[in-house]
Design an enzyme around this catalytic site. Structure first.
Site, mmCIF file in Angstrom:
data_model
loop_
_atom_site.group_PDB
_atom_site.id
_atom_site.type_symbol
_atom_site.label_atom_id
_atom_site.label_comp_id
_atom_site.label_asym_id
_atom_site.label_seq_id
_atom_site.Cartn_x
_atom_site.Cartn_y
_atom_site.Cartn_z
ATOM 1 N N CYS A 123 0.842 -1.197 0.000
ATOM 2 C CA CYS A 123 0.000 0.000 0.000
ATOM 3 C C CYS A 123 0.879 1.249 0.000
ATOM 4 C CB CYS A 123 -0.915 0.008 1.223
ATOM 5 S SG CYS A 123 -2.213 -1.251 1.134
ATOM 6 N N CYS B 222 -3.668 0.415 -3.152
ATOM 7 C CA CYS B 222 -4.257 0.653 -1.825
ATOM 8 C C CYS B 222 -3.505 1.768 -1.111
ATOM 9 C CB CYS B 222 -4.277 -0.637 -1.006
ATOM 10 S SG CYS B 222 -2.694 -1.485 -0.876
#
Ligand code: C8R
Length: 263
Positions: A82, A164
């Protein structure tokens, strides 16, 4: 009776398959998985190369589909952490310079699939098991569903779906279409970010050194992007001439006045 062989004619208006396509794909796959990212050394480059060519060989190059690339996508799947995804639009070189320096960030071309395909051309023909090295369909002049365009749409969609955390996009503020709803970024990627996973899109609007300032974060065009994201429940922040990327531009233009006093 023997007729003279017909001269090779260019069937399509686009550049043909890159010479040595298969060897380049195989070489790049091994470089990526064995040298650059040994975490991926278990990937089967032979299978990946075959899945890539099977996606388009012996098929009508104007009838390419996402489905054609499913096996290739499966074989090249890769998770990036992420907060590391970097999108770009009309800022190809600058975005890649940025991730080259910022090694923990990934553009699509810093992932295995993008690394293998970057800069290549490819297409086949329904009536032949060979690649067409003469010409390939051109997006505007021949057909939109050609193997290369469908590929980039398909892999860009997956890249966005996998993103993400805080994700970034490098935009070119020195052209008229700083944000273009018809670009891969505007048409595919922003619509495939998952709001449950992506907390925010951070845009960097970069202006060429000595270039025009067509758009900046306060432009209505950037507001369009902000609006699309707000509808998708993804927050948006924008900054003009982000210093880490501005420094990269200044490496090539150290004497420009804007480089001795970067605000
Ligand atoms: N992406 C799209 N297209 C890509 C690409 C890529 O990663 N890599 C290459 N080489 N190309 P543009 P955009 C080729 O208009 O449309 C992803 C394709 O032939 O400047 O907004 C990437 O994740 C394609 O037609 O940018 C990035 O975030 C042009 O380059 C966007 O989509 C696209 O050039 C960029 O796509």
């Amino acid at each position: 009776l023997k007729w003279p062989r017909a001269p090779p004619h260019r069937e399509w208006n686009g550049t043909g398959t890159t010479p040595h396509f298969s060897e380049i794909v195989l070489g790049r796959c091994y470089t990526y998985t064995q040298v650059l990212w040994p975490e991926l050394r278990h990937k089967d480059c032979g299978q990946i190369g075959k899945a890539f060519t099977n996606a388009f060989l012996s098929k009508d190059p104007c009838n390419s589909s996402e489905q054609d690339y499913q096996l290739l996508l499966k074989l090249t799947n890769q998770t990036t952490p992420c907060h590391t995804s970097v999108f770009w639009s009309k800022s190809n070189q600058l975005a890649h310079l940025y991730t080259r320096v910022q090694q923990d960030m990934f553009t699509l071309e810093d992932t295995l699939m993008g690394y293998i395909a970057d800069g290549l051309n490819w297409c086949g023909d329904a009536g032949s098991s060979e690649m067409n090295y003469q010409s390939c369909p051109h997006w505007g002049k021949d057909c939109i569903n050609n193997p290369k365009s469908v590929f980039w749409d398909t892999v860009s969609k997956r890249f966005a779906e996998n993103a993400c955390g805080v994700v970034q996009v490098v935009l070119n503020g020195s052209i008229s279409n700083t944000f273009d709803k018809n670009s891969t970024f505007g048409r595919v990627e922003i619509h495939n970010l998952h709001p449950e996973k992506v907390s925010r899109l951070q845009a960097w609007v970069m202006h060429d050194i000595g270039g025009v300032r067509s758009h900046s974060c306060s432009s209505p065009l950037i507001n369009d992007l902000k609006f699309i994201l707000s509808q998708r429940k993804i927050s948006f922040t924008c900054q003009d001439d982000y210093r880490p990327i501005k420094f990269l531009q200044c490496v090539k233009n150290p004497d420009h006045s804007s480089c001795s006093s970067i605000i």
